[in-house]
Design an enzyme around this catalytic site. Structure first.
Site, PDB file in Angstrom:
ATOM      1  N   LYS A 125       0.844  -1.212   0.000  1.00  0.00           N
ATOM      2  CA  LYS A 125       0.000   0.000   0.000  1.00  0.00           C
ATOM      3  C   LYS A 125       0.862   1.237   0.000  1.00  0.00           C
ATOM      4  O   LYS A 125       2.004   1.221   0.501  1.00  0.00           O
ATOM      5  CB  LYS A 125      -0.964   0.021   1.181  1.00  0.00           C
ATOM      6  CG  LYS A 125      -0.333   0.135   2.587  1.00  0.00           C
ATOM      7  CD  LYS A 125      -0.036   1.559   3.031  1.00  0.00           C
ATOM      8  CE  LYS A 125       0.873   1.618   4.240  1.00  0.00           C
ATOM      9  NZ  LYS A 125       1.610   2.786   4.480  1.00  0.00           N
ATOM     10  N   ASP A 144      -2.885  -1.065   9.415  1.00  0.00           N
ATOM     11  CA  ASP A 144      -2.921  -1.155   7.947  1.00  0.00           C
ATOM     12  C   ASP A 144      -3.482  -2.486   7.443  1.00  0.00           C
ATOM     13  O   ASP A 144      -3.717  -2.639   6.245  1.00  0.00           O
ATOM     14  CB  ASP A 144      -1.488  -1.083   7.375  1.00  0.00           C
ATOM     15  CG  ASP A 144      -0.836   0.262   7.579  1.00  0.00           C
ATOM     16  OD1 ASP A 144      -1.571   1.248   7.743  1.00  0.00           O
ATOM     17  OD2 ASP A 144       0.398   0.308   7.539  1.00  0.00           O
TER      18      ASP A 144
HETATM   19  O1  C5P Z   1      -1.102  -0.405  14.164  1.00  0.00           O
HETATM   20  P1  C5P Z   1       0.328  -0.774  14.079  1.00  0.00           P
HETATM   21  O2  C5P Z   1       0.688  -1.930  14.975  1.00  0.00           O
HETATM   22  O3  C5P Z   1       0.807  -0.990  12.679  1.00  0.00           O
HETATM   23  O4  C5P Z   1       1.133   0.465  14.615  1.00  0.00           O
HETATM   24  C1  C5P Z   1       2.492   0.403  14.961  1.00  0.00           C
HETATM   25  C2  C5P Z   1       2.807   1.589  15.850  1.00  0.00           C
HETATM   26  O5  C5P Z   1       2.697   2.812  15.117  1.00  0.00           O
HETATM   27  C3  C5P Z   1       1.869   1.773  17.030  1.00  0.00           C
HETATM   28  O6  C5P Z   1       2.287   1.023  18.154  1.00  0.00           O
HETATM   29  C4  C5P Z   1       1.953   3.257  17.298  1.00  0.00           C
HETATM   30  O7  C5P Z   1       3.124   3.562  18.023  1.00  0.00           O
HETATM   31  C5  C5P Z   1       2.123   3.829  15.912  1.00  0.00           C
HETATM   32  N1  C5P Z   1       0.834   4.267  15.315  1.00  0.00           N
HETATM   33  C6  C5P Z   1       0.265   5.445  15.743  1.00  0.00           C
HETATM   34  N2  C5P Z   1      -0.915   5.861  15.180  1.00  0.00           N
HETATM   35  C7  C5P Z   1      -1.511   5.137  14.202  1.00  0.00           C
HETATM   36  C8  C5P Z   1      -0.944   3.939  13.746  1.00  0.00           C
HETATM   37  C9  C5P Z   1       0.249   3.527  14.326  1.00  0.00           C
HETATM   38  O8  C5P Z   1       0.788   6.137  16.631  1.00  0.00           O
HETATM   39  N3  C5P Z   1      -2.650   5.590  13.668  1.00  0.00           N
END
Ligand code: C5P
Length: 310
Positions: free
Chosen positions: A21, A150
């Site tokens: 993506k 994602d």
């Molecule tokens: O959702 P995901 O596990 O991919 O996110 C990884 C990290 O990125 C989260 O632990 C957070 O620190 C950060 N994040 C964030 N805000 C989002 C998505 C991710 O702060 N909308």
């Protein structure tokens, strides 16, 4: 679940292709109470994809093997998001997991292209098919959101608005195909590190929340030219990514000097996307960016493309 294939025969393999993506619009709001940042983004799936293959291993357990670019750098145990996905589907179905997963990596690793999330989405679908799990689209999306912000988009592909922390999707009917040159770099940026840098820069009064995805969505729906699209690309994480890895700035400027319509950091980086006028321009641009040096690898891609559960 849509797109379900016939149940797996013993020894049969289920293969699922899952695209990378990009975020042609990535608006990052304030950190929420749960630590995630509010997002206002437009996702688009592009033609670089990983393949997730699942087959029964004949005894309980989840085994992962990985091939392709960057495979050696990835964990094969519980730290791999595809492993977590397989475990989650087994838990949902109330069964003991029994799967050999093979990930064929073509999406550059740790590049801001959601390669890990794509593998997780592929593992959810492949395991659901392999184990003949009855699961609706909404439930699959809920499991996907639990794996990462994602992952729901990686199931769907195409073009979609992402809100919440990125997991709430509204499909966009994009009319057309846009061509990109995807340049990876030698550095790495962890996603949380980049979000923290966004917060730090905001405290210093640098950058603001680009919450309005409207103009870009309209452009996609109208089949805008690449020239028009170039003016609408936004990434609120770009300044943070460049602040963490200043060498990105010279890669971006270099691509623009070589004739790219726009240079755009992909997600939290460090991959840089260059927008081209059409496929011919993309081929020439990729060659010039390669010759110039500074990128680790240079790929051609177009979007949007469908996801595995589209
Ligand atoms: O959702 P995901 O596990 O991919 O996110 C990884 C990290 O990125 C989260 O632990 C957070 O620190 C950060 N994040 C964030 N805000 C989002 C998505 C991710 O702060 N909308």
């Amino acid at each position: 679940m849509t797109g379900q294939t016939a149940p797996a025969q013993p020894g049969a393999q289920i293969s699922v292709d899952v695209p990378a993506k990009i975020n042609p619009h990535l608006g990052v709001g304030d950190a929420r109470a749960d630590g995630y940042h509010a997002l206002s983004t437009v996702y688009q799936a592009i033609s670089l994809h990983d393949t997730v293959t699942a087959e029964r291993r004949g005894e309980p357990g989840i085994e992962i093997t990985i091939s392709g670019e960057g495979a050696a750098t990835l964990p094969t145990g519980e730290a791999n998001l595809a492993h977590k996905a397989a475990k989650l589907i087994a838990l949902y179905a109330g069964i003991e997991p029994d799967v050999k997963l093979h990930l064929t990596k073509r999406i550059p690793v740790a590049g801001g292209l959601a390669g890990g999330s794509a593998d997780a989405a592929g593992a959810l679908i492949a395991c659901a098919r392999l184990w003949e799990v009855e699961i609706g689209d909404a439930e699959l999306e809920r499991l996907a959101a639990g794996l990462g912000s994602d992952v729901p988009f990686c199931l769907k592909g195409g073009t979609a608005i992402g809100s919440g922390r990125g997991e709430e999707l509204t499909p966009v009917a994009a009319k057309g195909t846009w061509h990109w040159v995807v340049a990876t770099t030698d550095t790495q940026i962890s996603t949380p590190e980049c979000y923290k840098e966004v917060d730090r820069l905001r405290e210093d009064g640098i950058g603001r929340y680009s919450s309005d995805v409207g103009p870009l969505v309209k452009a996609f729906e109208a089949g805008a030219s690449a020239d028009d699209l170039a003016r609408l690309l936004i990434n609120d994480m770009e300044a943070a990514a460049v602040s963490l890895r200043p060498q990105l700035a010279s890669l971006m400027h270099g691509g623009l000097e070589e004739g790219a319509l726009a240079a755009h950091v992909s997600g939290s980086g460090p991959t840089v996307l260059f927008l081209a006028t059409d496929v011919k321009h993309a081929v020439a641009l990729a060659r010039r960016i390669r010759m110039r040096g500074g990128a680790k690898s240079v790929h051609l891609a177009h979007g949007p493309v469908n996801g595995p559960a589209a």
